[in-house]
Write an enzyme that holds these catalytic residues in place. Structure first.
Site, PDB file in Angstrom:
ATOM      1  N   HIS A 103      56.516  35.218  48.111  1.00  9.62           N
ATOM      2  CA  HIS A 103      57.945  35.171  47.788  1.00  9.62           C
ATOM      3  C   HIS A 103      58.134  35.250  46.282  1.00  9.62           C
ATOM      4  O   HIS A 103      57.487  34.522  45.522  1.00  9.62           O
ATOM      5  CB  HIS A 103      58.594  33.890  48.316  1.00  9.62           C
ATOM      6  N   SER A 104      59.040  36.139  45.831  1.00  8.86           N
ATOM      7  CA  SER A 104      59.414  36.289  44.428  1.00  8.86           C
ATOM      8  C   SER A 104      58.178  36.616  43.590  1.00  8.86           C
ATOM      9  O   SER A 104      57.537  37.631  43.811  1.00  8.86           O
ATOM     10  CB  SER A 104      60.118  35.015  43.957  1.00  8.86           C
ATOM     11  N   MET A 105      57.804  35.766  42.634  1.00  5.12           N
ATOM     12  CA  MET A 105      56.587  36.013  41.866  1.00  5.12           C
ATOM     13  C   MET A 105      55.394  36.188  42.799  1.00  5.12           C
ATOM     14  O   MET A 105      54.495  37.006  42.553  1.00  5.12           O
ATOM     15  CB  MET A 105      56.334  34.845  40.910  1.00  5.12           C
ATOM     16  N   ALA A 107      55.293  37.578  45.666  1.00  6.25           N
ATOM     17  CA  ALA A 107      55.269  38.931  46.230  1.00  6.25           C
ATOM     18  C   ALA A 107      54.586  39.896  45.266  1.00  6.25           C
ATOM     19  O   ALA A 107      53.760  40.722  45.669  1.00  6.25           O
ATOM     20  CB  ALA A 107      56.692  39.395  46.532  1.00  6.25           C
ATOM     21  N   SER A 130      58.799  39.082  49.849  1.00  3.78           N
ATOM     22  CA  SER A 130      60.117  38.472  49.991  1.00  3.78           C
ATOM     23  C   SER A 130      60.721  38.207  48.621  1.00  3.78           C
ATOM     24  O   SER A 130      60.032  37.755  47.701  1.00  3.78           O
ATOM     25  CB  SER A 130      59.979  37.151  50.767  1.00  3.78           C
TER      26      SER A 130
END
Length: 256
Positions: A103-105, A107, A130
């Site tokens: 998720h975020s970083m 990803a 994500s």
């Protein structure tokens, strides 16, 4: 999927470093899921995912240096440095099909580790990203260069940190170095062109995420030859906190 303030009991396999946490070991599972936290996040963020997916899959959560039980270690300030270290750490876990979920970083980091693994001839079963735009879609971001107040205001706007942490000066003092290092790693990342991945990519995003437009999310299709799917959920950057069951179901389907 709200960040846990206290450490949760884990199982760490001897000889495989301090990067992985197994909250619900499933050694007989046919597949494995490796979860990469967001900036400022820790392995315990994925405790609910592990609980929901085990024993269908053996779930590992990555613990970055500089937080929780690794808080006395220096934080990494580069996605490349993290990816290089994690590639070596994760190779022994490829005794069965492996899927990454970030998720975020997380990803971005999962993508870079996947690229390094493919250069070594090791392909993922799947990649689930994500809350992050495609690596080839850059923005100029300077949050890590601001003061603590500006950084905290950005975090509050994204709703990414437990309110108990934000309201406790002592806890904030402990977590701020890791948050700032992660933001520096994300905001100084430069995508280097290269071959697309061979595994399928599932892209999850919130329809009101200020960090990712739908066009930026769709651009992940450029980074794989293995198939691409986009799922849009209602909510902002941390849409998955309130839709944990739906997100977990999507990830489990991608594992299959």
């Amino acid at each position: 999927m709200t960040e846990a303030v206290q450490d949760t009991t884990t199982t760490i396999t001897p000889g495989r470093g301090d990067w992985t946490r197994r909250f619900h070991p499933a050694p007989d599972a046919e597949r494995r899921l490796v979860c990469f936290p967001h900036a400022g996040g820790s392995a315990s963020y994925f405790f609910p995912v592990s609980r929901a997916i085990a024993p269908y899959a053996d779930v590992l959560a990555i613990q970055y240096p500089g937080r929780q039980d690794r808080r006395h270690e220096a934080c990494a300030e580069s996605i490349d440095a993290l990816a290089d270290a994690l590639t070596a750490e994760l190779l022994p876990w490829f005794d069965r099909p492996v899927t990454f979920f970030g998720h975020s970083m997380g990803a971005m980091l999962a993508f870079e580790v996947a690229r390094r693994l493919e250069r070594r001839g090791v392909a993922l079963n799947g990649l689930c990203v994500s809350g992050r735009r495609a690596p080839s879609r850059s923005r100029e971001e300077r949050v890590h260069l601001g003061g603590d107040e500006a950084l905290l205001a950005h975090i509050v706007r994204l709703s990414g940190t437990d309110s108990r942490v934000l309201g406790d000066p002592d806890l904030l003092h402990l977590v701020m170095p890791a948050i700032r290092a992660d933001y520096k790693a994300v905001e100084t990342y430069t995508y280097t062109d290269g071959p697309p991945l061979s595994c399928p990519v599932l892209v999850l995003t919130g329809d009101d995420d200020p960090q990712v437009t739908l066009d930026e999310a769709r651009a992940w299709a450029e980074h794989t030859d293995g198939g691409y799917e986009l799922k849009v959920f209602p909510g902002g950057h941390f849409y998955l906190n309130s839709l944990a069951a739906d997100v977990t179901a999507a990830v489990r389907a991608h594992l299959g």
